[in-house]
Structure formats: C-alpha cells, structure tokens
Scaffold this motif. Structure first.
Motif, PDB file in Angstrom:
ATOM      1  N   ASP A 143      20.271  -5.666   2.695  1.00 33.74           N
ATOM      2  CA  ASP A 143      19.961  -4.244   2.536  1.00 33.74           C
ATOM      3  C   ASP A 143      18.471  -3.967   2.715  1.00 33.74           C
ATOM      4  N   ASN A 144      17.732  -4.936   3.220  1.00 36.77           N
ATOM      5  CA  ASN A 144      16.292  -4.852   3.471  1.00 36.77           C
ATOM      6  C   ASN A 144      15.474  -4.714   2.197  1.00 36.77           C
ATOM      7  N   ASN A 145      15.994  -5.180   1.067  1.00 46.14           N
ATOM      8  CA  ASN A 145      15.237  -5.200  -0.178  1.00 46.14           C
ATOM      9  C   ASN A 145      14.362  -6.447  -0.184  1.00 46.14           C
ATOM     10  N   GLU A 200      14.390   0.431   9.960  1.00 46.74           N
ATOM     11  CA  GLU A 200      14.928   0.672   8.623  1.00 46.74           C
ATOM     12  C   GLU A 200      14.078  -0.022   7.559  1.00 46.74           C
ATOM     13  N   THR A 201      13.653  -1.237   7.848  1.00 41.58           N
ATOM     14  CA  THR A 201      12.823  -1.978   6.895  1.00 41.58           C
ATOM     15  C   THR A 201      11.505  -1.243   6.669  1.00 41.58           C
ATOM     16  N   TRP A 202      10.852  -0.831   7.745  1.00 40.60           N
ATOM     17  CA  TRP A 202       9.594  -0.100   7.624  1.00 40.60           C
ATOM     18  C   TRP A 202       9.800   1.204   6.869  1.00 40.60           C
ATOM     19  N   ASN A 203      10.830   1.949   7.231  1.00 42.63           N
ATOM     20  CA  ASN A 203      11.049   3.254   6.605  1.00 42.63           C
ATOM     21  C   ASN A 203      11.438   3.137   5.138  1.00 42.63           C
ATOM     22  N   SER A 204      11.921   1.954   4.724  1.00 43.70           N
ATOM     23  CA  SER A 204      12.207   1.776   3.298  1.00 43.70           C
ATOM     24  C   SER A 204      10.910   1.717   2.485  1.00 43.70           C
ATOM     25  N   PHE A 205       9.788   1.354   3.126  1.00 46.62           N
ATOM     26  CA  PHE A 205       8.481   1.361   2.473  1.00 46.62           C
ATOM     27  C   PHE A 205       7.852   2.748   2.516  1.00 46.62           C
ATOM     28  N   ALA A 206       7.947   3.399   3.654  1.00 44.89           N
ATOM     29  CA  ALA A 206       7.191   4.624   3.934  1.00 44.89           C
ATOM     30  C   ALA A 206       7.477   5.724   2.923  1.00 44.89           C
ATOM     31  N   GLY A 207       6.409   6.264   2.363  1.00 40.73           N
ATOM     32  CA  GLY A 207       6.506   7.393   1.458  1.00 40.73           C
ATOM     33  C   GLY A 207       6.846   7.051   0.020  1.00 40.73           C
ATOM     34  N   VAL A 208       7.110   5.777  -0.278  1.00 39.55           N
ATOM     35  CA  VAL A 208       7.472   5.365  -1.629  1.00 39.55           C
ATOM     36  C   VAL A 208       6.224   4.784  -2.297  1.00 39.55           C
ATOM     37  N   ALA A 209       6.008   5.107  -3.575  1.00 41.53           N
ATOM     38  CA  ALA A 209       4.843   4.570  -4.283  1.00 41.53           C
ATOM     39  C   ALA A 209       4.955   3.052  -4.335  1.00 41.53           C
ATOM     40  N   PRO A 210       3.972   2.293  -4.118  1.00 40.94           N
ATOM     41  CA  PRO A 210       2.569   2.584  -3.805  1.00 40.94           C
ATOM     42  C   PRO A 210       2.307   2.695  -2.305  1.00 40.94           C
ATOM     43  N   PHE A 211       3.306   3.021  -1.531  1.00 37.90           N
ATOM     44  CA  PHE A 211       3.157   3.089  -0.078  1.00 37.90           C
ATOM     45  C   PHE A 211       3.106   4.527   0.408  1.00 37.90           C
ATOM     46  N   ASP A 212       2.509   5.416  -0.368  1.00 34.51           N
ATOM     47  CA  ASP A 212       2.463   6.833  -0.024  1.00 34.51           C
ATOM     48  C   ASP A 212       1.725   7.090   1.282  1.00 34.51           C
ATOM     49  N   ASP A 213       0.824   6.198   1.662  1.00 35.56           N
ATOM     50  CA  ASP A 213       0.048   6.402   2.883  1.00 35.56           C
ATOM     51  C   ASP A 213       0.813   5.996   4.142  1.00 35.56           C
ATOM     52  N   LEU A 214       1.968   5.346   4.002  1.00 30.96           N
ATOM     53  CA  LEU A 214       2.751   4.913   5.163  1.00 30.96           C
ATOM     54  C   LEU A 214       3.686   6.027   5.605  1.00 30.96           C
ATOM     55  N   VAL A 217       6.350  -6.355  13.201  1.00 25.18           N
ATOM     56  CA  VAL A 217       6.159  -7.472  12.270  1.00 25.18           C
ATOM     57  C   VAL A 217       4.799  -7.361  11.573  1.00 25.18           C
ATOM     58  N   VAL A 218       3.756  -7.048  12.329  1.00 23.12           N
ATOM     59  CA  VAL A 218       2.415  -6.942  11.739  1.00 23.12           C
ATOM     60  C   VAL A 218       2.372  -5.826  10.698  1.00 23.12           C
ATOM     61  N   ARG A 219       2.933  -4.674  11.034  1.00 26.46           N
ATOM     62  CA  ARG A 219       2.897  -3.547  10.098  1.00 26.46           C
ATOM     63  C   ARG A 219       3.743  -3.813   8.859  1.00 26.46           C
ATOM     64  N   ILE A 220       4.913  -4.416   9.056  1.00 23.33           N
ATOM     65  CA  ILE A 220       5.768  -4.736   7.905  1.00 23.33           C
ATOM     66  C   ILE A 220       5.090  -5.778   7.027  1.00 23.33           C
ATOM     67  N   TRP A 221       4.468  -6.782   7.640  1.00 23.23           N
ATOM     68  CA  TRP A 221       3.776  -7.814   6.858  1.00 23.23           C
ATOM     69  C   TRP A 221       2.655  -7.195   6.024  1.00 23.23           C
ATOM     70  N   LYS A 264      10.660   4.507  16.074  1.00 23.02           N
ATOM     71  CA  LYS A 264      10.714   3.227  16.769  1.00 23.02           C
ATOM     72  C   LYS A 264       9.311   2.637  16.808  1.00 23.02           C
ATOM     73  N   PHE A 265       9.258   1.330  17.097  1.00 19.55           N
ATOM     74  CA  PHE A 265       7.982   0.641  17.235  1.00 19.55           C
ATOM     75  C   PHE A 265       7.710   0.406  18.709  1.00 19.55           C
ATOM     76  N   THR A 266       6.436   0.302  19.061  1.00 19.03           N
ATOM     77  CA  THR A 266       6.093   0.047  20.457  1.00 19.03           C
ATOM     78  C   THR A 266       6.480  -1.365  20.877  1.00 19.03           C
ATOM     79  N   SER A 267       6.471  -2.291  19.924  1.00 19.57           N
ATOM     80  CA  SER A 267       6.880  -3.666  20.230  1.00 19.57           C
ATOM     81  C   SER A 267       7.319  -4.354  18.938  1.00 19.57           C
TER      82      SER A 267
END
Length: 188
Positions: A9-11, A48-62, A75-79, A67-70
């Motif tokens: 579930d990308n947790n 989906e993995t990236w969007n599970s971070f985006a907008g959630v505290a402490p990731f409010d700035d994401l 991988v770099v952004r998720i890491w 889609k990703f360009t590559s």
C-alpha cells in the motif's frame, strides 16, 4: 543508519534494524537500494508513492504530481522525502498552521476569458503590422527576413501572406530575386 520498509500500500516505515519477520526485498537503506526496489514498479506506483507524501505533515512543502520526467527523478525525489522519516534525517519543519482557528481560502484563479482579456490589453508587438511595413518597402521583404522578424516558421509566413491577400484585400506580388529567394511586395 535507518532501514526503511515499504508495503504493497506504499506505506513506508523507518526502523533502526530490520525485524526478523520483515521481507528483505521490500527494505532499503539508501537511494541505490530504493532504485533497485522500484526498478520493476510501474510508473503509476511511483506517482502514488510520491503523492502519499505530498501535502501531509511534515511534507507540506511537497506538491502532488501526475507523472515524473524519468524513473531516476522519481527515485531521487522519493528518497529525499523518505530521509525525513528517519530520526537521524534532516530536521522536520515546524507547524505552519495559521494562528487563528479559521481556514484560509486559496486564491481563486482567474477564468480563461479574464486572463485572455488581460493579455489582449497588454502592449505587445503587432506582427501583422510589422510584416505589412516590410512588404511596403521599395525592395519588399524576403521570406527569410520575415521569418527572422516574426520568429515564425516558413510555412506559417506563406500561409499568413496568403491570408493577407485573400482576407485583407491587399495585392501582394510574389517573385524570386537574383539570389533565388522568395520576395514579397505590396503592389501599388
């Protein structure tokens, strides 16, 4: 160093050591291992993995993405986001909630018609007038000169000149000069 695990579930969970019951193929501790883990994933799961971070505290700035360009970018952004989960990772951002209990409305985006009207009133070069002025010269204007002035492609210039003759009622003479270049001139 933290070890991270990810489930179907990308947790993503940050651990100090890998538990005995954890599946090692779903764990990673650096960007390279994360890249190997995500190599076979469909692009939609990366989003989906990236969007599970985006907008959630402490990731409010994401911000969420479509889609990703590559795959490497994903991988770099998720890491970078995952490292914030680690207790030894970068410091987490403080709360940015407004002091009042009232919610703030997001700014309303202007409608397409409003934006078009605003752009129409702004000063901008009139390419039609520029082209007509060039063709009024005694020697006229070559296709290459018009392309350089307007930034249009050759087929666009030819179509525009055709419309000037038919729609505007201008009499346009077309000929080739000694160098073999197409030359346009307004007839008198």
């Amino acid at each position: 160093m933290s070890i991270f695990t990810i489930d179907s579930d990308n947790n993503i969970t940050a651990l100090t050591a890998l538990p005995a019951d954890a599946h090692p193929s779903l764990s990673f501790s650096n960007a390279k291992e994360l890249g190997k883990l995500m190599a076979e994933w469909p692009a939609s799961r990366l989003v989906e993995t990236w969007n599970s971070f985006a907008g959630v505290a402490p990731f409010d700035d994401l911000k969420p993405v479509k889609k990703f360009t590559s795959r490497k970018t994903a991988v770099v952004r998720i890491w970078q986001a995952v490292t914030r989960l680690s207790p030894s990772g970068p410091p987490q951002a403080g709360s940015v909630a407004p002091a009042k209990g009232t919610a703030r409305k997001s700014p309303v985006r202007a409608t397409r018609r409003t934006r078009a009207k605003k752009r129409a009133t702004e000063a901008r070069p009139n390419k039609k007038a520029e082209v007509i002025a060039m063709m009024k010269r005694a020697k006229g204007a070559t296709l290459a000169e018009i392309v350089d002035t307007t930034g249009w492609q050759k087929h666009t210039v030819r179509g525009f000149i055709s419309l000037l003759g038919s729609k505007s009622g201008l009499k346009i003479e077309s000929s080739k000069n000694a160098a073999g270049e197409r030359l346009y001139r307004l007839a008198k």
